[in-house]
Design a protein around this motif. Structure first.
Motif, mmCIF file in Angstrom:
data_model
loop_
_atom_site.group_PDB
_atom_site.id
_atom_site.type_symbol
_atom_site.label_atom_id
_atom_site.label_comp_id
_atom_site.label_asym_id
_atom_site.label_seq_id
_atom_site.Cartn_x
_atom_site.Cartn_y
_atom_site.Cartn_z
ATOM 1 N N GLY A 85 -5.756 15.698 -33.726
ATOM 2 C CA GLY A 85 -5.057 16.856 -34.253
ATOM 3 C C GLY A 85 -5.589 18.190 -33.778
ATOM 4 O O GLY A 85 -5.201 19.231 -34.304
ATOM 5 N N VAL A 86 -6.477 18.197 -32.781
ATOM 6 C CA VAL A 86 -7.011 19.456 -32.270
ATOM 7 C C VAL A 86 -5.988 20.111 -31.351
ATOM 8 O O VAL A 86 -5.498 19.484 -30.409
ATOM 9 C CB VAL A 86 -8.339 19.227 -31.515
ATOM 10 C CG1 VAL A 86 -8.821 20.527 -30.875
ATOM 11 C CG2 VAL A 86 -9.393 18.676 -32.453
ATOM 12 N N VAL A 87 -5.663 21.356 -31.625
ATOM 13 C CA VAL A 87 -4.696 22.089 -30.799
ATOM 14 C C VAL A 87 -5.327 23.286 -30.114
ATOM 15 O O VAL A 87 -4.668 23.947 -29.313
ATOM 16 C CB VAL A 87 -3.488 22.551 -31.631
ATOM 17 C CG1 VAL A 87 -2.757 21.356 -32.217
ATOM 18 C CG2 VAL A 87 -3.906 23.532 -32.730
ATOM 19 N N ALA A 88 -6.595 23.587 -30.411
ATOM 20 C CA ALA A 88 -7.224 24.753 -29.797
ATOM 21 C C ALA A 88 -8.737 24.644 -29.856
ATOM 22 O O ALA A 88 -9.299 24.056 -30.789
ATOM 23 C CB ALA A 88 -6.768 26.035 -30.493
ATOM 24 N N LEU A 89 -9.382 25.194 -28.852
ATOM 25 C CA LEU A 89 -10.836 25.289 -28.783
ATOM 26 C C LEU A 89 -11.214 26.759 -28.676
ATOM 27 O O LEU A 89 -10.600 27.512 -27.919
ATOM 28 C CB LEU A 89 -11.372 24.533 -27.565
ATOM 29 C CG LEU A 89 -10.975 23.061 -27.440
ATOM 30 C CD1 LEU A 89 -11.405 22.520 -26.078
ATOM 31 C CD2 LEU A 89 -11.595 22.235 -28.553
ATOM 32 N N GLU A 90 -12.229 27.159 -29.453
ATOM 33 C CA GLU A 90 -12.734 28.530 -29.388
ATOM 34 C C GLU A 90 -14.034 28.557 -28.602
ATOM 35 O O GLU A 90 -14.912 27.716 -28.801
ATOM 36 C CB GLU A 90 -12.959 29.080 -30.795
ATOM 37 C CG GLU A 90 -11.681 29.279 -31.583
ATOM 38 C CD GLU A 90 -11.937 29.850 -32.966
ATOM 39 O OE1 GLU A 90 -11.201 30.766 -33.368
ATOM 40 O OE2 GLU A 90 -12.878 29.378 -33.633
ATOM 41 N N LEU A 91 -14.163 29.554 -27.714
ATOM 42 C CA LEU A 91 -15.339 29.704 -26.872
ATOM 43 C C LEU A 91 -16.000 31.046 -27.143
ATOM 44 O O LEU A 91 -15.318 32.064 -27.301
ATOM 45 C CB LEU A 91 -14.973 29.626 -25.388
ATOM 46 C CG LEU A 91 -14.701 28.263 -24.754
ATOM 47 C CD1 LEU A 91 -13.505 27.566 -25.375
ATOM 48 C CD2 LEU A 91 -14.474 28.440 -23.236
ATOM 49 N N PHE A 92 -17.327 31.055 -27.180
ATOM 50 C CA PHE A 92 -18.073 32.300 -27.282
ATOM 51 C C PHE A 92 -18.391 32.819 -25.888
ATOM 52 O O PHE A 92 -18.291 32.091 -24.895
ATOM 53 C CB PHE A 92 -19.367 32.090 -28.068
ATOM 54 C CG PHE A 92 -19.151 31.865 -29.540
ATOM 55 C CD1 PHE A 92 -18.916 32.931 -30.387
ATOM 56 C CD2 PHE A 92 -19.175 30.586 -30.071
ATOM 57 C CE1 PHE A 92 -18.711 32.731 -31.744
ATOM 58 C CE2 PHE A 92 -18.981 30.367 -31.424
ATOM 59 C CZ PHE A 92 -18.743 31.456 -32.261
ATOM 60 N N GLN A 93 -18.808 34.074 -25.829
ATOM 61 C CA GLN A 93 -19.230 34.656 -24.563
ATOM 62 C C GLN A 93 -20.751 34.712 -24.487
ATOM 63 O O GLN A 93 -21.440 34.748 -25.512
ATOM 64 C CB GLN A 93 -18.672 36.066 -24.386
ATOM 65 C CG GLN A 93 -19.256 37.096 -25.354
ATOM 66 C CD GLN A 93 -19.007 38.526 -24.944
ATOM 67 O OE1 GLN A 93 -18.959 38.842 -23.742
ATOM 68 N NE2 GLN A 93 -18.831 39.414 -25.909
ATOM 69 N N ALA A 94 -21.243 34.739 -23.255
ATOM 70 C CA ALA A 94 -22.641 35.043 -22.978
ATOM 71 C C ALA A 94 -22.642 36.271 -22.070
ATOM 72 O O ALA A 94 -22.307 36.162 -20.884
ATOM 73 C CB ALA A 94 -23.342 33.873 -22.309
#
Length: 526
Positions: free
Chosen positions: A400-409
């Motif tokens: 059921g995953v529809v999105a992934l969130e990414l942080f910045q470096a």
């Protein structure tokens, strides 16, 4: 200002003047100074009171999950190009003293196949010299400005009348109540449900759909645009040799399979300035992401200046380019973008994600040539990053995953002398050895990877899933993140000024430089 203290009469059946007066009274009640509630509470109270002005209330289940294409016979649709035979970038309609800019249209089956949903992505602007806009999370001195759709677009209730025709012969029609949402305020998504059996009875492959939105409520007379014409979208084709196509001789065009992961980059501008930063800045950035498994990039610029540098990638099919995009929406927004290049950034991202609904499983928000997707974990484990494999491993357990969130470096600090590319211009990132700055500990997620069919809307750093129960994964920065070269092109040491110190040693993208240099096509094109 107690709970529910704003009240609100049912004004859906009265005129625009009465509605305007009612909204003004709600605004005074919410923000007039008598109430000492937190500003967010005041906004929520105001929103709840405004909801009472939208009548009659329509209860619906209009945002179900989107599935894969039901069958090879299903043909999606898009905006016709000038009334037939092709797809246009946008369609524009006058709404009284406003302009309706329809950026995209789409038709997809719902899970289970019991219905299909016809959706429009649009925004409204005033027909004068003014633009409604919002500041961003950035300082206005950085010239960050985002255009908003007119507030009236949130209050209009639509009824859709969809006509089907085949070679000019009427094939039936469907009347459907519409639902309009605006997750961000930058644009709106309107959805009309079409029972699948009605479309089949009208012809499985209609050559033309005509959508006639009818507005209800106070603004009904002004907000009734001319019909929108929708045409079947041609399949993505690729030319192959006769032997590859199985025909024995000659060449043939075959349907290209869906991509697993594509990327969107928007609001690029002033290519000549970028070329002065380094002759291969854009080329290396594209090649890096192609090298890690991004199959295609869609790039939208503000001023048309990137046509030359992108031409080789467009010719080999690895890039789709939309030049001077704001000017194609409206002359007024084009002029605004010349002073504020980010003005239509959210709408450009949404347009790009919509364009991938029928061609890509996942879409990565890259933004521009300062940003590189990176995984310290996979690079340490395997010596390199192959993004499709990394995503499949991340997604292999949860459902059921529809999105992934990414942080910045944030990457910057002192430049490395003699660096061969932007990948190795800096060997440090935000923080110091004594006080390392950990991505994700103090900031909101920076970028995303989404299933384009199952997000209703996107914005620069955020998105809205389509249905209840759909899941979002926020990834640890060591697993997957965006290395953001914040000092690339900056007039001042941006990394150190924003994050205090920027001398934490980090090998970053050094592992990929040799391969990226080998992919260069020769002298840079300006």
């Amino acid at each position: 200002g107690g709970r529910g203290g704003l009240g609100g009469a049912d004004v859906g059946a009265v005129g625009a003047a009465a509605l305007e007066e009612h909204l003004r009274s709600l605004q005074v009640a919410a923000f007039g100074g008598r109430c000492q509630a937190h500003p967010l509470v005041q906004m929520l109270q105001f929103g709840q009171a405004v909801r009472a002005a939208i009548s009659p209330e329509r209860r619906h289940d209009i945002w179900p999950r989107r599935g894969r294409m039901a069958s090879s016979s299903f043909v999606p649709v898009g905006l016709c190009d000038g009334g037939g035979g092709g797809r246009g970038v946008g369609t524009h309609r006058r709404l009284g003293r406003a302009q309706m800019h329809v950026l995209a249209a789409d038709l997809l089956p719902t899970v289970g196949g019991g219905a299909e949903e016809l959706e429009l992505l649009w925004l409204a602007t005033s027909d004068d010299s003014c633009v409604m806009a919002s500041t961003t999370i950035h300082d206005m001195s950085d010239k960050y400005l985002w255009v908003l759709t007119l507030p009236a677009s949130h209050l209009v209730q639509w009824t859709c009348i969809v006509h089907f025709s085949e070679d000019g012969v009427e094939g039936g029609s469907v009347v459907s109540e519409a639902s309009t949402v605006s997750f961000s305020g930058f644009s709106s998504t309107t959805s009309c449900r079409i029972p699948a059996h009605r479309r089949r009875s009208a012809g499985r492959r209609p050559k033309l759909l005509e959508l006639r939105p009818l507005a209800d409520g106070p603004a009904a007379d002004a907000w009734r645009p001319e019909p929108l014409r929708l045409c079947p979208s041609p399949p993505r084709l690729v030319a192959v040799s006769g032997a590859d196509a199985g025909s024995g001789a000659g060449a043939a065009a075959v349907r290209r399979p869906r991509r697993f992961v594509s990327a969107c980059a928007v609001a690029l501008h002033n290519a000549s300035h970028v070329a002065r930063l380094g002759p291969h800045i854009v080329e290396d950035w594209i090649n890096y992401h192609l090298a890690i498994g991004v199959e295609h990039l869609t790039i939208l610029d503000v001023d048309g200046s990137f046509e030359g540098v992108l031409r080789p990638f467009v010719e080999d099919g690895s890039v789709t380019y939309h030049g001077a995009f704001p000017h194609s929406v409206s002359p007024k927004l084009g002029l605004l973008s010349e002073g504020w290049p980010t003005a239509l950034e959210p709408q450009m991202l949404e347009y790009c994600v919509w364009s991938q609904r029928h061609s890509s499983d996942w879409v990565l928000r890259l933004y521009n040539f300062e940003e590189y997707v990176h995984s310290p974990h996979f690079v340490q484990l395997e010596g390199s990053l192959w993004l499709p494999q990394a995503l499949r491993r991340i997604l292999q357990t949860p459902s059921g995953v529809v999105a992934l969130e990414l942080f910045q470096a944030p990457v910057g600090g002192d430049r490395v002398p003699g660096a061969a590319s932007a990948l190795t211009m800096w060997a440090t990132r935000a923080g110091s050895r004594e006080l390392p700055w950990e991505p994700g500990r103090s900031e909101h997620p920076f970028a995303w990877i989404v299933d384009p069919r199952n997000v209703v809307q996107t914005a620069s750093h955020h998105f809205q899933p389509r249905a209840a129960g759909q899941r979002i994964f926020t990834l640890a920065p060591e697993i997957l993140r965006v290395n953001h070269l914040v000092d690339l092109g900056a007039d001042a040491p941006r990394c150190a000024l924003r994050f205090g110190r920027c001398d934490f040693e980090d090998p970053g993208l050094r592992w990929a430089e040799r391969r990226v240099l080998a992919m260069r096509r020769g002298p840079a094109v300006g």
